[in-house]
Design a protein around this motif. Sequence first.
Motif, mmCIF file in Angstrom:
data_model
loop_
_atom_site.group_PDB
_atom_site.id
_atom_site.type_symbol
_atom_site.label_atom_id
_atom_site.label_comp_id
_atom_site.label_asym_id
_atom_site.label_seq_id
_atom_site.Cartn_x
_atom_site.Cartn_y
_atom_site.Cartn_z
ATOM 1 N N UNK A 39 0.861 -1.181 0.000
ATOM 2 C CA UNK A 39 0.000 0.000 0.000
ATOM 3 C C UNK A 39 0.894 1.226 0.000
ATOM 4 N N UNK A 40 0.674 2.118 -0.958
ATOM 5 C CA UNK A 40 1.476 3.331 -1.041
ATOM 6 C C UNK A 40 0.589 4.566 -0.946
ATOM 7 N N UNK A 41 1.144 5.588 -0.330
ATOM 8 C CA UNK A 41 0.476 6.887 -0.208
ATOM 9 C C UNK A 41 0.554 7.602 -1.552
ATOM 10 N N UNK A 42 -0.191 8.698 -1.710
ATOM 11 C CA UNK A 42 -0.143 9.447 -2.971
ATOM 12 C C UNK A 42 1.261 9.895 -3.377
ATOM 13 N N UNK A 43 2.142 10.102 -2.398
ATOM 14 C CA UNK A 43 3.510 10.526 -2.725
ATOM 15 C C UNK A 43 4.427 9.352 -3.076
ATOM 16 N N UNK A 44 3.875 8.127 -3.111
ATOM 17 C CA UNK A 44 4.656 6.946 -3.459
ATOM 18 C C UNK A 44 5.303 6.239 -2.284
ATOM 19 N N UNK A 45 5.170 6.802 -1.078
ATOM 20 C CA UNK A 45 5.777 6.190 0.104
ATOM 21 C C UNK A 45 5.014 4.924 0.501
ATOM 22 N N UNK A 46 5.760 3.863 0.795
ATOM 23 C CA UNK A 46 5.176 2.615 1.275
ATOM 24 C C UNK A 46 4.634 2.835 2.679
ATOM 25 N N UNK A 47 3.336 2.564 2.893
ATOM 26 C CA UNK A 47 2.734 2.800 4.212
ATOM 27 C C UNK A 47 2.299 1.506 4.895
ATOM 28 N N UNK A 78 -4.549 8.416 7.016
ATOM 29 C CA UNK A 78 -4.497 8.237 5.572
ATOM 30 C C UNK A 78 -5.795 7.594 5.087
ATOM 31 N N UNK A 79 -6.632 8.338 4.367
ATOM 32 C CA UNK A 79 -7.900 7.765 3.901
ATOM 33 C C UNK A 79 -7.664 6.657 2.882
ATOM 34 N N UNK A 80 -8.454 5.622 2.978
ATOM 35 C CA UNK A 80 -8.323 4.472 2.088
ATOM 36 C C UNK A 80 -8.369 4.889 0.624
ATOM 37 N N UNK A 81 -9.193 5.862 0.302
ATOM 38 C CA UNK A 81 -9.350 6.286 -1.092
ATOM 39 C C UNK A 81 -8.048 6.809 -1.691
ATOM 40 N N UNK A 82 -7.136 7.269 -0.855
ATOM 41 C CA UNK A 82 -5.889 7.838 -1.362
ATOM 42 C C UNK A 82 -4.766 6.806 -1.482
#
Length: 111
Positions: A39-47, A78-82
Motif C-alpha cells: 500500500x502506497x500513499x499518494x507521494x509513493x511512500x510505502x505505508x 491516511x484515507x483508504x481512497x488515497x
Amino acid sequence: DGRVLLQQVEIESSSSNVTVVTHWQQMAGPQPVNIFIHATAPDGQLVAQWDGLGAKWQGWLNGDTLIQVHTLTLPDDLPLESVQLGMGVYDPETGPRWLTTEGLDQIQLQK
C-alpha cells in the motif's frame, strides 16, 4: 510468466484495515514463491505491506488453487481512497519479482 495464475481478487476495508483475498492457481511444479501486497500513499511512500505465502511452497503443486488472505493496517490519518495497492510475486530465495504476461513486476489493484 505462466508459473502461477491469479484467478480472483476481493478487497474489503474497515476503518484502518484493508483485507485483500487472492485466489491463485499453480501452473507449474513447486518453486520458491512469495506474494506481496504493498500500500502506497499518494507521494509513493510505502505505508503498509504484506509479504509471504500461507502455505509451504513445496506443497503447492501444478493445478492446485491457493486462497490467501492479506490484511494491511493503514495509518489512521491516511484515507483508504488515497492509497494505491500493488501486488505481485517474487522468489524469496533470490529476490527477483516474477513478471506478468505484459512484462510488469506488479499489478495495481482496484479498490
